[in-house]
Design a protein around this motif. Sequence first.
Motif, PDB file in Angstrom:
ATOM      1  N   PHE A  21       3.021 -18.204   3.680  1.00 43.80           N
ATOM      2  CA  PHE A  21       2.195 -17.696   4.773  1.00 43.80           C
ATOM      3  C   PHE A  21       3.035 -17.480   6.030  1.00 43.80           C
ATOM      4  O   PHE A  21       2.896 -16.458   6.707  1.00 43.80           O
ATOM      5  N   GLY A  22       3.924 -18.422   6.339  1.00 44.01           N
ATOM      6  CA  GLY A  22       4.794 -18.276   7.502  1.00 44.01           C
ATOM      7  C   GLY A  22       5.718 -17.077   7.378  1.00 44.01           C
ATOM      8  O   GLY A  22       5.918 -16.316   8.338  1.00 44.01           O
ATOM      9  N   THR A  23       6.275 -16.890   6.190  1.00 49.77           N
ATOM     10  CA  THR A  23       7.176 -15.755   5.956  1.00 49.77           C
ATOM     11  C   THR A  23       6.435 -14.434   6.113  1.00 49.77           C
ATOM     12  O   THR A  23       6.977 -13.468   6.665  1.00 49.77           O
ATOM     13  N   GLU A  24       5.185 -14.389   5.655  1.00 48.86           N
ATOM     14  CA  GLU A  24       4.384 -13.178   5.820  1.00 48.86           C
ATOM     15  C   GLU A  24       4.179 -12.845   7.295  1.00 48.86           C
ATOM     16  O   GLU A  24       4.228 -11.681   7.685  1.00 48.86           O
ATOM     17  N   PHE A  25       3.949 -13.861   8.115  1.00 49.46           N
ATOM     18  CA  PHE A  25       3.769 -13.631   9.554  1.00 49.46           C
ATOM     19  C   PHE A  25       5.061 -13.141  10.200  1.00 49.46           C
ATOM     20  O   PHE A  25       5.020 -12.388  11.172  1.00 49.46           O
ATOM     21  N   ILE A  26       6.201 -13.569   9.694  1.00 46.06           N
ATOM     22  CA  ILE A  26       7.483 -13.128  10.244  1.00 46.06           C
ATOM     23  C   ILE A  26       7.790 -11.697   9.810  1.00 46.06           C
ATOM     24  O   ILE A  26       8.183 -10.858  10.628  1.00 46.06           O
ATOM     25  N   LEU A  27       7.614 -11.406   8.518  1.00 43.05           N
ATOM     26  CA  LEU A  27       8.007 -10.110   7.978  1.00 43.05           C
ATOM     27  C   LEU A  27       7.012  -8.994   8.261  1.00 43.05           C
ATOM     28  O   LEU A  27       7.406  -7.846   8.480  1.00 43.05           O
ATOM     29  N   LEU A  38      -9.087 -14.680  13.549  1.00 42.69           N
ATOM     30  CA  LEU A  38      -9.470 -14.350  14.922  1.00 42.69           C
ATOM     31  C   LEU A  38     -10.059 -12.942  14.991  1.00 42.69           C
ATOM     32  O   LEU A  38      -9.661 -12.063  14.226  1.00 42.69           O
ATOM     33  N   PRO A  39     -10.992 -12.703  15.919  1.00 42.86           N
ATOM     34  CA  PRO A  39     -11.649 -11.392  15.988  1.00 42.86           C
ATOM     35  C   PRO A  39     -10.776 -10.283  16.572  1.00 42.86           C
ATOM     36  O   PRO A  39     -10.986  -9.124  16.282  1.00 42.86           O
ATOM     37  N   SER A  40      -9.807 -10.614  17.415  1.00 38.93           N
ATOM     38  CA  SER A  40      -8.956  -9.585  18.007  1.00 38.93           C
ATOM     39  C   SER A  40      -7.515 -10.082  18.044  1.00 38.93           C
ATOM     40  O   SER A  40      -7.243 -11.271  17.987  1.00 38.93           O
ATOM     41  N   TRP A  41      -6.606  -9.128  18.190  1.00 37.39           N
ATOM     42  CA  TRP A  41      -5.180  -9.442  18.136  1.00 37.39           C
ATOM     43  C   TRP A  41      -4.479  -8.991  19.393  1.00 37.39           C
ATOM     44  O   TRP A  41      -4.963  -8.101  20.088  1.00 37.39           O
ATOM     45  N   PRO A  42      -3.336  -9.579  19.684  1.00 33.46           N
ATOM     46  CA  PRO A  42      -2.606  -9.194  20.888  1.00 33.46           C
ATOM     47  C   PRO A  42      -2.246  -7.712  20.859  1.00 33.46           C
ATOM     48  O   PRO A  42      -1.953  -7.162  19.814  1.00 33.46           O
ATOM     49  N   SER A  43      -2.304  -7.100  22.027  1.00 30.23           N
ATOM     50  CA  SER A  43      -1.901  -5.702  22.126  1.00 30.23           C
ATOM     51  C   SER A  43      -0.573  -5.627  22.854  1.00 30.23           C
ATOM     52  O   SER A  43      -0.121  -6.597  23.445  1.00 30.23           O
ATOM     53  N   GLY A  44       0.018  -4.488  22.810  1.00 31.32           N
ATOM     54  CA  GLY A  44       1.303  -4.305  23.479  1.00 31.32           C
ATOM     55  C   GLY A  44       2.378  -5.136  22.816  1.00 31.32           C
ATOM     56  O   GLY A  44       2.571  -5.065  21.613  1.00 31.32           O
ATOM     57  N   ASP A  45       3.057  -5.946  23.595  1.00 29.43           N
ATOM     58  CA  ASP A  45       4.161  -6.752  23.082  1.00 29.43           C
ATOM     59  C   ASP A  45       3.701  -8.126  22.599  1.00 29.43           C
ATOM     60  O   ASP A  45       4.505  -8.982  22.324  1.00 29.43           O
ATOM     61  N   GLY A  46       2.395  -8.344  22.488  1.00 30.54           N
ATOM     62  CA  GLY A  46       1.870  -9.643  22.084  1.00 30.54           C
ATOM     63  C   GLY A  46       2.142 -10.003  20.640  1.00 30.54           C
ATOM     64  O   GLY A  46       1.942 -11.147  20.235  1.00 30.54           O
ATOM     65  N   GLY A  47       2.584  -9.035  19.846  1.00 31.76           N
ATOM     66  CA  GLY A  47       2.860  -9.303  18.441  1.00 31.76           C
ATOM     67  C   GLY A  47       3.940 -10.339  18.226  1.00 31.76           C
ATOM     68  O   GLY A  47       4.014 -10.961  17.169  1.00 31.76           O
ATOM     69  N   GLY A  48       4.766 -10.550  19.228  1.00 36.67           N
ATOM     70  CA  GLY A  48       5.814 -11.573  19.111  1.00 36.67           C
ATOM     71  C   GLY A  48       5.242 -12.959  18.900  1.00 36.67           C
ATOM     72  O   GLY A  48       5.856 -13.812  18.257  1.00 36.67           O
ATOM     73  N   ILE A  52       6.105 -16.036  16.171  1.00 32.94           N
ATOM     74  CA  ILE A  52       6.265 -17.451  16.527  1.00 32.94           C
ATOM     75  C   ILE A  52       5.422 -18.319  15.610  1.00 32.94           C
ATOM     76  O   ILE A  52       5.861 -19.369  15.141  1.00 32.94           O
ATOM     77  N   LYS A  53       4.202 -17.888  15.318  1.00 36.79           N
ATOM     78  CA  LYS A  53       3.337 -18.626  14.401  1.00 36.79           C
ATOM     79  C   LYS A  53       3.994 -18.716  13.021  1.00 36.79           C
ATOM     80  O   LYS A  53       3.970 -19.752  12.362  1.00 36.79           O
ATOM     81  N   GLY A  54       4.589 -17.626  12.580  1.00 41.39           N
ATOM     82  CA  GLY A  54       5.276 -17.618  11.292  1.00 41.39           C
ATOM     83  C   GLY A  54       6.453 -18.569  11.266  1.00 41.39           C
ATOM     84  O   GLY A  54       6.664 -19.302  10.288  1.00 41.39           O
ATOM     85  N   ILE A  55       7.234 -18.580  12.345  1.00 45.00           N
ATOM     86  CA  ILE A  55       8.381 -19.486  12.425  1.00 45.00           C
ATOM     87  C   ILE A  55       7.903 -20.936  12.403  1.00 45.00           C
ATOM     88  O   ILE A  55       8.479 -21.788  11.721  1.00 45.00           O
ATOM     89  N   ARG A  56       6.808 -21.233  13.106  1.00 47.39           N
ATOM     90  CA  ARG A  56       6.240 -22.589  13.091  1.00 47.39           C
ATOM     91  C   ARG A  56       5.900 -23.005  11.664  1.00 47.39           C
ATOM     92  O   ARG A  56       6.248 -24.092  11.229  1.00 47.39           O
ATOM     93  N   ASP A  57       5.242 -22.123  10.936  1.00 42.99           N
ATOM     94  CA  ASP A  57       4.841 -22.455   9.571  1.00 42.99           C
ATOM     95  C   ASP A  57       6.053 -22.666   8.663  1.00 42.99           C
ATOM     96  O   ASP A  57       6.060 -23.584   7.839  1.00 42.99           O
ATOM     97  N   VAL A  58       7.058 -21.815   8.792  1.00 41.90           N
ATOM     98  CA  VAL A  58       8.259 -21.971   7.962  1.00 41.90           C
ATOM     99  C   VAL A  58       8.936 -23.312   8.256  1.00 41.90           C
ATOM    100  O   VAL A  58       9.331 -24.033   7.340  1.00 41.90           O
ATOM    101  N   VAL A  59       9.040 -23.673   9.525  1.00 40.37           N
ATOM    102  CA  VAL A  59       9.660 -24.951   9.888  1.00 40.37           C
ATOM    103  C   VAL A  59       8.838 -26.127   9.353  1.00 40.37           C
ATOM    104  O   VAL A  59       9.397 -27.089   8.811  1.00 40.37           O
ATOM    105  N   LEU A  60       7.511 -26.055   9.468  1.00 43.10           N
ATOM    106  CA  LEU A  60       6.663 -27.118   8.925  1.00 43.10           C
ATOM    107  C   LEU A  60       6.892 -27.273   7.419  1.00 43.10           C
ATOM    108  O   LEU A  60       6.988 -28.387   6.902  1.00 43.10           O
TER     109      LEU A  60
END
Length: 141
Positions: A21-27, A38-48, A52-60
């Motif tokens: 799951f973490g790798t999917e968020f990164i790739l 969540l009902p909505s997602w970050p716009s603009g540069d918020g995808g970063g 970060i969520k993906g990196i957290r999961d991979v580290v966990l």
Amino acid sequence: MSLKKLNTTLAAAFILFILWFGTEFILSPGTTAPTFGLPSWPSGDGGGFLIIKGIRDVVLALVLGILLVTGHRRALGWALLVEALAAYGDMTTVLAHHGSVATALGIHCLTATLMVVNGLLILRETRTVAATPATPAPQPA
């Protein structure tokens, strides 16, 4: 199946799931993000933040994997209990932002609760080993 084998299988499954799951968020954060609940997602540069969520999961997942591979089972049990807080936090985030209740409970809460159960089972499995005092070697007369 012995308790140790069951615990090892469950822990390995959690590690692989979290790592995937973490790798999917990164790739591919844009395609994976809608599955978070969540009902909505970050716009603009918020995808970063998704990466970060993906990196957290991979580290966990790596922390759990290292403890499993090196045989530190008692520490693995405690780490599962602590890392379950991240999944409970994800559940709370989804619910607090009016996201999918089904995803919050069916994915995040279920995953966290199963991690707690697995952690407690590992702690139970290792309790007698940790509580048994070492027998001193006989001394020559």
